[in-house]
Enzyme design. Sequence first.
Site, PDB file in Angstrom:
ATOM      1  N   ASP A 105     -10.166  10.113   2.342  1.00 28.70           N
ATOM      2  CA  ASP A 105     -10.249   9.783   1.295  1.00 28.70           C
ATOM      3  C   ASP A 105     -10.750   8.557   1.255  1.00 28.70           C
ATOM      4  OD1 ASP A 105      -7.953   9.597  -1.020  1.00 28.70           O
ATOM      5  OD2 ASP A 105      -6.086   8.097   0.428  1.00 28.70           O
ATOM      6  N   GLY A 149       0.839  -1.268  -0.116  1.00 31.81           N
ATOM      7  CA  GLY A 149       0.275   0.452   0.378  1.00 31.81           C
ATOM      8  C   GLY A 149       0.713   1.257   0.282  1.00 31.81           C
ATOM      9  N   GLY A 167       3.142   0.600   2.974  1.00 32.07           N
ATOM     10  CA  GLY A 167       3.978  -0.164   2.803  1.00 32.07           C
ATOM     11  C   GLY A 167       4.089  -1.596   2.946  1.00 32.07           C
TER      12      GLY A 167
END
Length: 644
Positions: free
Chosen positions: A502, A392, A395
């Site tokens: 988001d 992602g 990480g």
Amino acid sequence: MSARLLLEEMLIKRSQQKKRTSPLNYKERLFVLTQSQLTYYDGRRERKFRRGSIELSRIRCAEIVKNGGEIIPCQNKYPFQVVYDTNTLYVFAPSHDSRSLWVQSLKGEIKDNAVVSAKFHPQFWQEGAWLCCRQVEKQAPGCEEYNLFGDISRKPLPPIPREERSKNKKQRRPPPPLPPESDDDDDDKEEEEEVMVALYDFPGTEPHDLSLVKGGEYVILDKCDVNWYKARNQFSEEGYIPSNYVTEKTSANLVQFVWFSKQVNRNKAEELLRKEDTEGAFIVRDSSTPGTYTVSLYAKSAPGEGGAAIKHYHIKESQGSPLHFYLAEKHLFSSIPELIEYHKHNAAGLVARLRYPVGKQDKSAPSTAGFSYEKWEINRSELTFMKDLGSGQFGVVRLGKWRAQHRVAIKAIREGAMYEEDFIEEAKIMMRLSHPKLVQLYGVCSQQKPIYIVTEFMEHGCLLNFLRQRRGSFSLGSLLSICLDVSEGMEHLEANGFLHRDLASRNCLVNDSLVVKVSDFGMTRYVLDDQYTSSLGAKFPVKWSPPEVFNFCKYSSKSDVWSYGVLMWEVFTEGRMPFEQNQNHEVVTLVTRGHRLYRPKMAPTAIYDIMQLSWLETPGDRPSFSQLCLMISDALESETPPPN
């Protein structure tokens, strides 16, 4: 130095733990309000003992209680409520003016609290239900907007200046010193114990936990916070338990019954019943109208249907008093469990008898807010890694186990990917956000590098890939169910004053039961990634962002609503990229000029209308997530039309 005294008066409080309402519930207490606490004392003149105390910083709502015609069995007839943590304290004042003074004074002291509610219940919680909206969960969200700066009983009066209040107090004799505290810190010893029933097994993981056995009864000793209670079992053992693993033991509380499924909508009910394919299979579930219920029933050979059919029967309430419930008007019952029991043996107008409850068999337990009470930090030596799940923006993400038994997702934060110190502080708040439609954060490993974020594991991965891999297999109902799951998770964030920033299908995950949950809420504030950073330093994904974000960097729950509309578009296109022919700078120009995404072929006009409401230019004109939940629920509850 003691906090300054603001108010002191003999009032009457209603016992918080009682299951039935009677004159014995009401006790006279000396109430004392200071700038830091609301305290009440046993009012005997010769000796006073403290019975309870509430830190003002914990108070979420102070408001009058609208009396809907209920008889108040005490001499004080002007009730108000103080909502703190997961509790509601009902207090009865002797006059209208006394009540207004207490409510306005409390509001003035809590106006800067971080925990103030957006909504409240204007009427009493009584005998297992809210009288205002008939919801039967004590922690159900409020049904009326809360106005912190007004008195709903009349037009607000100007506040009394502190100097004048002090002057008036000087004219009276000074108040006596606060009475000594007693060992009896609350009224619990003089009240009935609050008994709850375990819905799931809970194997305690820490020494201070109390293990739960499904169906067992437990006495609640302390509601520490919204997610964890301190309880006692039948062997007098005490410890902490997750609050979402237990439910009140009352006939009005349906959650304890095997035939009731709270998180099941019409579409999911039909899927479960068809899969079971058993004559008389049934589910009792929430209707789209809050506080009402529906029986969904499967019959293999329904009259006039030419084969198997699923019928949905609304449980109706009689007019007048006493209240009765019925499916067929000739058969009235004083409770829903009695109604279900009768129709197990008599169809009485239904397409079949209620023979076989469906929905809770082998139902997996929900996630808990952390593995134990106040456990933020996870020892990394207790984690084992099994396989990579992907990479992602922070990480690598791996499937693992905690203490070799709990499957978890472990995100290893690569160096330089986020503002780590700020996030670790925020993680404590994020862990408290526990909801069936939010991916649960269990804790962090922050003592060494790399930092690990440990979350609930979701078997089917991100919603975007789920949509693309199964393209062509979705019904209208299943697409609406996905949208409803996301809106319910976002409604909980909205109610707690939390922004996602988001929201998109890539940031929602799907579990083995095909439940969709919102993930990574609030994380973009901590990202160090050029893809999410504009030239002004603001972080946002342009194609999911409203004009006020990419023009002025203004975030609110209504900017999340815009993103939700784009997510709905992703769902109904089965995973297409929004504005796929345009670059980010072109999207900014198009949206600013009023251009919006086209209607997907699978979206009926009514569903596209909901998307367009989410994309209104002015943020205040867009619906809230609670309104979106109702719209999607109504669409699911109605007969689903074929795609236009």
